[in-house]
Design a protein around this motif. Structure first.
Motif, mmCIF file in Angstrom:
data_model
loop_
_atom_site.group_PDB
_atom_site.id
_atom_site.type_symbol
_atom_site.label_atom_id
_atom_site.label_comp_id
_atom_site.label_asym_id
_atom_site.label_seq_id
_atom_site.Cartn_x
_atom_site.Cartn_y
_atom_site.Cartn_z
ATOM 1 N N ASN A 140 0.807 -1.220 0.000
ATOM 2 C CA ASN A 140 0.000 0.000 0.000
ATOM 3 C C ASN A 140 0.841 1.271 0.000
ATOM 4 O O ASN A 140 0.293 2.369 -0.024
ATOM 5 N N GLY A 141 2.170 1.134 0.080
ATOM 6 C CA GLY A 141 3.058 2.293 0.080
ATOM 7 C C GLY A 141 3.051 3.057 1.391
ATOM 8 O O GLY A 141 3.330 4.253 1.417
ATOM 9 N N LYS A 142 2.759 2.383 2.490
ATOM 10 C CA LYS A 142 2.637 3.061 3.782
ATOM 11 C C LYS A 142 3.701 2.664 4.782
ATOM 12 O O LYS A 142 3.645 3.105 5.930
ATOM 13 N N TYR A 143 4.672 1.856 4.385
ATOM 14 C CA TYR A 143 5.709 1.461 5.343
ATOM 15 C C TYR A 143 6.622 2.649 5.630
ATOM 16 O O TYR A 143 7.063 3.337 4.717
ATOM 17 N N GLN A 144 6.899 2.883 6.905
ATOM 18 C CA GLN A 144 7.780 3.963 7.329
ATOM 19 C C GLN A 144 9.003 3.359 8.008
ATOM 20 O O GLN A 144 8.864 2.587 8.954
ATOM 21 N N PHE A 145 10.195 3.711 7.520
ATOM 22 C CA PHE A 145 11.415 3.275 8.178
ATOM 23 C C PHE A 145 11.558 4.009 9.502
ATOM 24 O O PHE A 145 11.183 5.176 9.620
ATOM 25 N N LYS A 146 12.097 3.328 10.495
ATOM 26 C CA LYS A 146 12.303 3.915 11.820
ATOM 27 C C LYS A 146 13.563 4.785 11.797
ATOM 28 O O LYS A 146 14.452 4.594 10.980
ATOM 29 N N VAL A 147 13.629 5.700 12.739
ATOM 30 C CA VAL A 147 14.813 6.548 12.881
ATOM 31 C C VAL A 147 15.913 5.714 13.519
ATOM 32 O O VAL A 147 15.674 4.975 14.484
ATOM 33 N N ALA A 148 17.119 5.818 12.985
ATOM 34 C CA ALA A 148 18.251 5.064 13.535
ATOM 35 C C ALA A 148 18.673 5.680 14.861
ATOM 36 O O ALA A 148 18.615 6.896 15.045
ATOM 37 N N ARG A 149 19.102 4.836 15.784
ATOM 38 C CA ARG A 149 19.579 5.310 17.082
ATOM 39 C C ARG A 149 21.094 5.491 16.996
ATOM 40 O O ARG A 149 21.796 4.624 16.497
ATOM 41 N N ARG A 150 21.580 6.603 17.486
ATOM 42 C CA ARG A 150 23.012 6.888 17.438
ATOM 43 C C ARG A 150 23.533 7.012 18.861
ATOM 44 O O ARG A 150 22.952 7.671 19.700
ATOM 45 N N LYS A 151 24.647 6.338 19.102
ATOM 46 C CA LYS A 151 25.286 6.356 20.406
ATOM 47 C C LYS A 151 26.772 6.599 20.174
ATOM 48 O O LYS A 151 27.334 6.123 19.192
ATOM 49 N N HIS A 152 27.417 7.305 21.074
ATOM 50 C CA HIS A 152 28.855 7.541 20.957
ATOM 51 C C HIS A 152 29.579 6.616 21.937
ATOM 52 O O HIS A 152 29.221 6.551 23.107
ATOM 53 N N ILE A 153 30.559 5.899 21.420
ATOM 54 C CA ILE A 153 31.339 4.975 22.243
ATOM 55 C C ILE A 153 32.810 5.363 22.178
ATOM 56 O O ILE A 153 33.239 6.030 21.236
ATOM 57 N N LEU A 154 33.558 4.937 23.169
ATOM 58 C CA LEU A 154 34.990 5.241 23.198
ATOM 59 C C LEU A 154 35.737 4.439 22.146
ATOM 60 O O LEU A 154 35.470 3.249 21.949
ATOM 61 N N LYS A 155 36.675 5.094 21.490
ATOM 62 C CA LYS A 155 37.554 4.385 20.563
ATOM 63 C C LYS A 155 38.516 3.533 21.377
ATOM 64 O O LYS A 155 38.892 3.914 22.486
ATOM 65 N N PRO A 156 38.948 2.395 20.854
ATOM 66 C CA PRO A 156 39.913 1.581 21.586
ATOM 67 C C PRO A 156 41.242 2.327 21.757
ATOM 68 O O PRO A 156 41.717 2.971 20.826
ATOM 69 N N ASN A 157 41.824 2.238 22.928
ATOM 70 C CA ASN A 157 43.112 2.865 23.249
ATOM 71 C C ASN A 157 43.109 4.374 23.007
ATOM 72 O O ASN A 157 44.092 4.928 22.526
#
Length: 181
Positions: free
Chosen positions: A112-129
């Motif tokens: 029906n053309g009504k599917y809506q993609f969800k908003v992506a969740r963004r999180k900040h993580i520490l880089k290794p070392n």
């Protein structure tokens, strides 16, 4: 159309040996499918029509029919389910938390053309070392199923037009293949 899934999957969604579910100690899905659905095969009439149109160099005009087939969506789910990141919780849980009714409802919404993609969740993580942060984007696991379906269909359409000496992000081609050639 084979997706390259092992053929020995059980009726309740038993995982492959390298899956993170076995490492994390999580059990199999509670959704019951037939052996054909869990084989990773999709043999829809529309897919054969698409492939024959591509061979005849005709326009691919039935993509939404294929993507709106619940069996095709189940095949896409089987395809991404063993991936390492599929058990990462997003807004709507992991891939294993999907009910069978979701496939038919989503197929109806796509049709029906009504599917809506969800908003992506963004999180900040520490880089290794390091003390610096890097962004980590987590998509909805249900959106990943549709993206896999779109990736598969686009691969069918565009793969024949690539040159043989092109190796980037193509199926059955990797760095070692390029070096050997």
């Amino acid at each position: 159309m084979e997706f390259g899934i092992l053929q020995h999957l059980g009726k309740c969604g038993e995982r492959r040996n390298r899956s993170t579910g076995l490492i994390a100690g999580q059990g199999s899905s509670l959704i019951q499918f037939t052996d054909f659905e869990l084989s990773g095969s999709y043999k829809g009439e529309q897919l054969f029509k698409l492939k024959s149109n591509i061979i005849k160099r005709k326009k691919a005009n039935n993509l939404s029919n294929i993507l709106s087939d619940p069996k095709f969506l189940i095949t896409c789910w089987v395809r991404i389910r063993p991936n390492k990141g599929s058990l990462t919780p997003a807004f709507d849980g992991s891939v294993d938390g999907i009910n069978l009714s979701w496939f038919t409802e989503t197929a109806k919404q796509i049709r029906n053309g009504k599917y809506q993609f969800k908003v992506a969740r963004r999180k900040h993580i520490l880089k290794p070392n390091s003390d610096k942060l890097k962004p980590l984007t987590m998509l909805s696991s249900k959106d990943k199923i549709l993206q896999e379906g779109m990736r598969f269909l686009l691969e069918i359409i565009f793969e024949p037009s690539f040159k043989d000496n092109s190796y980037g992000w193509r199926p059955n081609r990797r760095c070692l293949t390029a070096i050997n050639d």
